[in-house]
Design a protein around this motif. Sequence first.
Motif, mmCIF file in Angstrom:
data_model
loop_
_atom_site.group_PDB
_atom_site.id
_atom_site.type_symbol
_atom_site.label_atom_id
_atom_site.label_comp_id
_atom_site.label_asym_id
_atom_site.label_seq_id
_atom_site.Cartn_x
_atom_site.Cartn_y
_atom_site.Cartn_z
ATOM 1 N N ALA A 39 3.277 80.482 7.703
ATOM 2 C CA ALA A 39 3.222 81.732 8.455
ATOM 3 C C ALA A 39 2.025 81.785 9.394
ATOM 4 O O ALA A 39 2.082 82.417 10.453
ATOM 5 C CB ALA A 39 3.165 82.916 7.487
ATOM 6 N N ARG A 72 5.492 87.672 1.840
ATOM 7 C CA ARG A 72 5.901 87.527 3.244
ATOM 8 C C ARG A 72 5.244 88.565 4.135
ATOM 9 O O ARG A 72 4.756 88.260 5.229
ATOM 10 C CB ARG A 72 7.421 87.655 3.351
ATOM 11 N N VAL A 73 5.228 89.806 3.679
ATOM 12 C CA VAL A 73 4.685 90.874 4.518
ATOM 13 C C VAL A 73 3.185 90.709 4.720
ATOM 14 O O VAL A 73 2.661 90.944 5.816
ATOM 15 C CB VAL A 73 5.047 92.256 3.933
ATOM 16 N N ALA A 75 1.559 87.835 4.665
ATOM 17 C CA ALA A 75 1.392 86.674 5.535
ATOM 18 C C ALA A 75 1.647 87.036 6.990
ATOM 19 O O ALA A 75 0.953 86.563 7.894
ATOM 20 C CB ALA A 75 2.323 85.551 5.091
ATOM 21 N N ASP A 76 2.637 87.878 7.246
ATOM 22 C CA ASP A 76 2.914 88.311 8.619
ATOM 23 C C ASP A 76 1.721 89.077 9.196
ATOM 24 O O ASP A 76 1.345 88.894 10.358
ATOM 25 C CB ASP A 76 4.164 89.189 8.656
ATOM 26 N N SER A 77 1.122 89.928 8.384
ATOM 27 C CA SER A 77 -0.050 90.681 8.840
ATOM 28 C C SER A 77 -1.232 89.751 9.068
ATOM 29 O O SER A 77 -2.010 89.932 10.019
ATOM 30 C CB SER A 77 -0.412 91.766 7.818
ATOM 31 N N ARG A 79 -1.042 86.712 10.003
ATOM 32 C CA ARG A 79 -0.773 85.987 11.262
ATOM 33 C C ARG A 79 -1.308 86.791 12.446
ATOM 34 O O ARG A 79 -1.893 86.234 13.390
ATOM 35 C CB ARG A 79 0.721 85.732 11.418
ATOM 36 N N ALA A 80 -1.146 88.102 12.404
ATOM 37 C CA ALA A 80 -1.671 88.944 13.475
ATOM 38 C C ALA A 80 -3.195 88.885 13.517
ATOM 39 O O ALA A 80 -3.807 88.865 14.596
ATOM 40 C CB ALA A 80 -1.198 90.379 13.289
ATOM 41 N N SER A 148 -0.770 89.896 -2.439
ATOM 42 C CA SER A 148 -1.064 90.377 -1.090
ATOM 43 C C SER A 148 -2.570 90.507 -0.837
ATOM 44 O O SER A 148 -3.001 91.281 0.016
ATOM 45 C CB SER A 148 -0.377 91.720 -0.843
ATOM 46 N N HIS A 220 -5.373 95.113 11.237
ATOM 47 C CA HIS A 220 -4.020 94.640 10.970
ATOM 48 C C HIS A 220 -3.538 94.964 9.562
ATOM 49 O O HIS A 220 -2.746 94.227 8.974
ATOM 50 C CB HIS A 220 -3.935 93.148 11.264
#
Length: 252
Positions: A39, A72-73, A75-77, A79-80, A148, A220
């Motif tokens: 990610a 997943r959520v 990891a997406d944050s 990435r930002a 998380s 983020h």
Amino acid sequence: MLAATFICGITLVSCFKASVKVHTEAETDASQFVTLTDAVPDAILEIRYFGTYNFVGTRIDGYDEPTALLTRVAADSLRAVSDDVKALGYRLKIYDAYRPQKGVDHFVRWAANIPDTLMKQYFYPDLDKSVLFEQEYIYEKSGHTRGSTVDLTLFSMATEKELDMGGTFDWFGPESHPDFCGNPETGEYTGDNSKSPTGRTITPEQFANRMILRQAMLRHGFKPLDSEWWHFTLRNEPFPGTYFTFSVKQLK
């Protein structure tokens, strides 16, 4: 001066203190997790608990491979965050992310074994090991097991070194606190090192570097911990009432 080149540890005070009240259910399903570098491909990994340079001094149970996992959520944050700091000339360096319950259990067993002080000089020279439970450096549950939470720092692409944070990951002491020598809410350096039992301090630049990381994470969706400058949890984490038990290894 507590320089970054001085290997004096700086961590645990909060990784085990964080948000432990809601752990209610064990879970083995890793389907909502991702390998962090899938990610966030720009992230640099230094998984301390897979190796021996950590406060225990041995590989920690449940760390089967030198990788990092997150929901997943989260990891997406992250990435930002990575895209944000990359524009400033930095990359994220990850020390720990998801931590299985067996790893937390390993820490608890180690803390109860008072004579084992192999890594004391590096990570808790100012403390007697017998106070680690009492002073809440070690807990039987950790926010990391919810998947998380991440422990990280910044890597400077200009110098090809970690950004100087005035201390290293996994130091047990007030020098790890985000408000050490400054106000993290305003970003103001005060130089107040009165909480340090031995008069350690950090410079204005080192405090400012901690704030670069903190502000990027907060922008983020991550929330900080009041006892570790490197520790952040996704504010709207998807599994606040669950702790996971599967080992850390590359996901298929």
